[in-house]
Design a protein around this motif. Structure first.
Motif, PDB file in Angstrom:
ATOM      1  N   LEU A  69       2.459  10.364  -9.889  1.00  0.00           N
ATOM      2  CA  LEU A  69       1.639  10.473 -11.097  1.00  0.00           C
ATOM      3  C   LEU A  69       0.748  11.710 -11.050  1.00  0.00           C
ATOM      4  CD1 LEU A  69       0.572   6.753 -11.721  1.00  0.00           C
ATOM      5  CD2 LEU A  69       2.070   8.154 -13.154  1.00  0.00           C
ATOM      6  N   GLN A  70       0.236  12.028  -9.847  1.00  0.00           N
ATOM      7  CA  GLN A  70      -0.608  13.221  -9.698  1.00  0.00           C
ATOM      8  C   GLN A  70       0.151  14.497 -10.054  1.00  0.00           C
ATOM      9  OE1 GLN A  70      -2.193  13.235  -5.683  1.00  0.00           O
ATOM     10  NE2 GLN A  70      -2.942  11.138  -5.910  1.00  0.00           N
ATOM     11  N   THR A 129       3.643   5.972  -5.643  1.00  0.00           N
ATOM     12  CA  THR A 129       3.561   5.931  -7.106  1.00  0.00           C
ATOM     13  C   THR A 129       2.424   6.822  -7.594  1.00  0.00           C
ATOM     14  OG1 THR A 129       4.434   3.658  -7.142  1.00  0.00           O
ATOM     15  CG2 THR A 129       3.280   4.426  -9.116  1.00  0.00           C
ATOM     16  N   SER A 130       1.276   6.748  -6.905  1.00  0.00           N
ATOM     17  CA  SER A 130       0.123   7.579  -7.277  1.00  0.00           C
ATOM     18  C   SER A 130       0.419   9.060  -7.050  1.00  0.00           C
ATOM     19  CB  SER A 130      -1.108   7.172  -6.454  1.00  0.00           C
ATOM     20  OG  SER A 130      -1.473   5.848  -6.733  1.00  0.00           O
ATOM     21  N   LEU A 131       1.126   9.384  -5.968  1.00  0.00           N
ATOM     22  CA  LEU A 131       1.456  10.772  -5.664  1.00  0.00           C
ATOM     23  C   LEU A 131       2.331  11.370  -6.766  1.00  0.00           C
ATOM     24  CD1 LEU A 131       1.194  13.039  -3.545  1.00  0.00           C
ATOM     25  CD2 LEU A 131       3.307  12.193  -2.515  1.00  0.00           C
ATOM     26  N   ASN A 164       2.148   1.809  -3.544  1.00  0.00           N
ATOM     27  CA  ASN A 164       1.060   2.299  -4.395  1.00  0.00           C
ATOM     28  C   ASN A 164       0.775   3.770  -4.127  1.00  0.00           C
ATOM     29  OD1 ASN A 164       0.749  -0.212  -5.549  1.00  0.00           O
ATOM     30  ND2 ASN A 164      -0.879  -0.847  -4.159  1.00  0.00           N
ATOM     31  N   LEU A 165       0.856   4.170  -2.861  1.00  0.00           N
ATOM     32  CA  LEU A 165       0.579   5.564  -2.491  1.00  0.00           C
ATOM     33  C   LEU A 165       1.599   6.511  -3.111  1.00  0.00           C
ATOM     34  CD1 LEU A 165      -0.504   6.946   0.924  1.00  0.00           C
ATOM     35  CD2 LEU A 165       1.485   7.945  -0.176  1.00  0.00           C
ATOM     36  N   SER A 217       0.826  -1.208   0.000  1.00  0.00           N
ATOM     37  CA  SER A 217       0.000   0.000   0.000  1.00  0.00           C
ATOM     38  C   SER A 217       0.857   1.254   0.000  1.00  0.00           C
ATOM     39  CB  SER A 217      -0.943   0.002   1.220  1.00  0.00           C
ATOM     40  OG  SER A 217      -0.206  -0.112   2.420  1.00  0.00           O
ATOM     41  N   SER A 273       6.586   9.781 -13.449  1.00  0.00           N
ATOM     42  CA  SER A 273       6.535   8.326 -13.317  1.00  0.00           C
ATOM     43  C   SER A 273       7.692   7.892 -12.413  1.00  0.00           C
ATOM     44  CB  SER A 273       6.669   7.657 -14.695  1.00  0.00           C
ATOM     45  OG  SER A 273       6.733   6.253 -14.558  1.00  0.00           O
TER      46      SER A 273
END
Length: 298
Positions: A210-211, A206-208, A203-204, A200, A215
């Motif tokens: 991307l926002q 990586t998403s941050l 994933n957090l 988790s 990458s």
């Protein structure tokens, strides 16, 4: 639902791979086992076993059925064990799932205290990611899960745990970065080390990235938090870890925190159990004391 005895015969035959062994365990004749399997195959309209020189083996369809029946048997076995444990808190057994890092840095200190009070309670720790822990909990393979950022699930009861803050850390090789505030773009010019599994926390972050239009591709992926810490200390790159798990290294100077121009959101741990599955006295006491410990620490 078809006669449960047919499924019992099917399960024991599949598990042993032998009609004669299943017959022996069931205290019936081998022809009776063969007849029961034939009945089930006719009811389902599928061939479940293929004969081999060594006995029988599951067909593709039989393997699918076995995966479901096995879960049912695990739940029944857990239910029987729970009946014994519900009578007594002093012995019993507790199966707990969590990541390696949560077990070591979060659960271990508490487990020491709990074990001193209840020395005869057997504790089994199962390591895994949040999805793996939830799956095993639903299959009846464990009583309690300790996970990061648990998602809403109608089958789960979630009790809030402690707050954790992730961060990037580096060792003396990158001491020139100490005290600086880096942008994500600047950070990506250095080798990044991440946890290799689908956690988790990964994933957090990586998403941050991307926002913000970036990458996050690690140069090194590792299978444990201890390795993330060690590789950062030895100068292989900048590791992404949980700040609460590197307090010793931050204090002695073997690691320092990389300051960013954005904030990384904190996450919470969750103590998860199945909603409709009563806990044994030992497991319920474990959860109760863990919640009390957390409230004291806050």
């Amino acid at each position: 639902m078809y006669n449960l005895e047919l499924y019992k015969v099917f399960y024991l035959t599949a598990k042993s791979g032998s009609l004669s062994k299943a017959a022996k365990e069931l205290f019936i004749t081998q022809p009776s086992v063969t007849h029961s399997i034939k009945q089930l195959e006719e009811l389902l309209g599928l061939i479940l076993f293929a004969r081999t020189s060594k006995g029988v083996e599951l067909t593709t369809e039989g393997a699918v059925l076995f995966s479901y029946i096995e879960q049912a048997y695990n739940l029944i076995a857990s239910a029987e064990a729970k009946m014994d444990e519900l009578r007594n808190i002093s012995d019993g057994e507790i199966k707990i799932g969590g990541s390696d890092s949560l077990c070591k840095h979060y659960l271990l200190p508490f487990l020491e205290v709990f074990h001193e009070e209840f020395p005869h309670v057997q504790i089994h720790l199962v390591h895994g990611t949040t999805p793996e822990i939830i799956k095993q909990l639903k299959e009846g393979r464990m009583d309690i899960g300790i996970v990061r950022s648990p998602r809403h699930d109608e089958q789960l009861h979630v009790r809030e745990g402690i707050t954790l803050q992730d961060c990037f850390v580096a060792g003396p090789k990158y001491k020139a970065l100490a005290g600086q505030r880096l942008s994500l773009k600047q950070l990506l010019t250095y080798p990044i080390i991440l946890f290799s599994r689908n956690s988790s926390s990964r994933n957090l972050i990586t998403s941050l990235f991307l926002q913000h239009g970036y990458s996050l591709q690690p140069e090194i992926e590792l299978g444990s938090v201890d390795l993330l810490i060690e590789f950062a200390k030895r100068g292989f790159g900048i590791s992404y870890v949980t700040e609460e798990f590197v307090t010793k290294e931050l204090a002695d100077g073997s690691l320092f925190k990389i300051e960013l121009d954005i904030s990384i959101p904190p996450t919470r741990t969750g103590i998860i159990t199945l909603k409709n599955m009563p806990l044994s006295m030992a497991a319920a006491e474990f959860v109760k004391k863990l919640e009390m410990t957390q409230q004291t620490d806050m």
